[in-house]
Design an enzyme around this catalytic site. Structure first.
Site, PDB file in Angstrom:
ATOM      1  N   CYS A  62       0.823  -1.220   0.000  1.00 31.62           N
ATOM      2  CA  CYS A  62       0.000   0.000   0.000  1.00 31.62           C
ATOM      3  C   CYS A  62       0.855   1.267   0.000  1.00 31.62           C
ATOM      4  CB  CYS A  62      -0.960  -0.013   1.177  1.00 31.62           C
ATOM      5  SG  CYS A  62      -0.187  -0.069   2.807  1.00 31.62           S
ATOM      6  N   HIS A 109      -2.543   0.758   6.994  1.00 36.47           N
ATOM      7  CA  HIS A 109      -2.957   0.791   5.592  1.00 36.47           C
ATOM      8  C   HIS A 109      -3.045   2.225   5.102  1.00 36.47           C
ATOM      9  CE1 HIS A 109      -4.350  -1.115   1.966  1.00 36.47           C
ATOM     10  NE2 HIS A 109      -5.398  -0.320   1.910  1.00 36.47           N
ATOM     11  N   HIS A 131      -5.826   1.717  -3.947  1.00 37.94           N
ATOM     12  CA  HIS A 131      -4.905   1.157  -2.958  1.00 37.94           C
ATOM     13  C   HIS A 131      -4.445  -0.233  -3.375  1.00 37.94           C
ATOM     14  CE1 HIS A 131      -7.955  -1.485  -0.541  1.00 37.94           C
ATOM     15  NE2 HIS A 131      -8.401  -1.287  -1.771  1.00 37.94           N
TER      16      HIS A 131
END
Length: 363
Positions: A270, A323, A335
């Protein structure tokens, strides 16, 4: 002409040019001083205890509030300006521009006097078509008139605040609005969400700008579950960041994969994806930290209801801010999700809303 006359003429000519240059310089200095004095006058009207110092976010206890030394009257006027923007379904940026304008023009006071026939919060002139004297002294009406003209300014959302304000006000001191940008932003943050805003009359809204003919239709669509606020159109760097991220859609998730130059080890994680997108968008000028935990402190904080395309969304989905994605507008993010998945564009509605977010502006 004699040689002596020629010599005298030649000697005096440079002195004349010097005199002209000095006169022009003094004129420019005088204009700058006039502008500074106008801004100082407005500041002292707004904050009579500042002794000429700007308002700020400092202070505690009974001292200055974080958005300046505004008294109850001034804050009530600010709430009206914000309430009218919300009733018209305008973005928070519009309220910020209007507040900064009123701070400069009147110190957020509903004045019954001004230059020539100027009156009210925005010092609007009845003789110039702003309304009757009674109307421009009504804060909700005055704010509505300001927004009516603001939304007709082509590209006002992307303009520097002082330029957008000047397009509406046509002030003799066009740069003076800039000094109020931070104070106006803080008042918006204070009252835009969760505040008990006053009811404003129907003639102050709900005009909106869905039919703003100066901008392409569809550029600002509602964010659905994101508070119903319209997206700010992505700037050029944000567009490039999103294009870079979208080009990676379908690339495998690889833990530790990706850096500023692109995928590594066959894919991205990510934070590798966001690092590459931002680095590319800024021509190599912005290198984000490598992990989601450190990207949580990159750039500056932005409230969730004011995020715009190109912002980072750092999500605490594992108790450790594990994240991060790139906000794509329309309540979506791009993402790299997890092992076994590929880079994707997904809705933020539902699953991701259960976790805390930190929105960071890095472009």
């Amino acid at each position: 002409m004699s040689r002596r006359a020629l010599w005298i003429t030649g000697a005096l000519l440079p002195l004349g040019l010097v005199g002209v240059l000095i006169a022009l310089t003094l004129t420019a200095v005088s204009a700058a001083q006039d502008e500074e004095e106008a801004a100082r006058t407005a500041l002292q009207a707004a904050c009579p205890n500042t002794s000429g110092q700007e308002t700020g976010r400092t202070g505690s206890g009974s001292g200055p509030q974080k958005s300046g030394r505004w008294n109850s009257e001034q804050r009530d006027n600010a709430k009206v300006i914000i309430a009218v923007a919300k009733k018209r379904h305008l973005p928070a940026r519009a309220a910020q521009i209007a507040l900064a304008t009123a701070m400069q023009e009147s110190g957020l006071r509903n004045l019954g006097h001004g230059d020539r026939d100027s009156l009210g919060l925005f010092q609007q002139r009845p003789s110039q078509g702003w309304g009757t004297p009674a109307q421009v002294r009504e804060p909700a009406y005055a704010a509505g008139q300001f927004y009516d003209r603001l939304v007709k300014v082509r590209g006002w959302r992307q303009m520097p605040l002082t330029r957008a304000a000047q397009k509406v006000q046509r002030s003799l001191y066009p740069n003076a609005y800039a000094r109020w940008e931070t104070a106006a932003e803080q008042l918006v943050e204070d009252y835009w969400t969760g505040a008990d805003l006053p009811d404003v009359p129907d003639n102050a809204g709900p005009g909106g700008e869905a039919a703003d003919a100066n901008e392409p239709l569809g550029m600002c669509q509602p964010d659905g579950d994101d508070g119903g606020l319209p997206d700010v159109p992505a700037g050029k760097r944000a567009q490039k960041a999103l294009a870079t991220a979208r080009a990676a859609i379908g690339t495998p998730y690889v833990w530790g994969g990706g850096n500023q130059h692109g995928p590594t080890h066959g894919g991205y994680d990510c934070s590798g994806l966001t690092q590459h997108a931002i680095y590319t968008a800024t021509g190599g000028k912005t290198l984000l930290p490598r992990t989601s935990q450190t990207q949580k402190n990159a750039g500056r904080h932005v409230p969730k209801d004011r995020m715009r395309p190109g912002d980072l969304i750092v999500i605490n989905n594992d108790g450790n801010w594990g994240h991060v994605g790139l906000y794509a507008g329309n309540h979506h993010m791009i993402h790299a999700p997890r092992t076994g998945k590929t880079v994707e564009e997904t809705s933020l509605t539902g699953y991701w809303e259960q976790f805390p977010w930190e929105v960071r502006r890095v472009l």
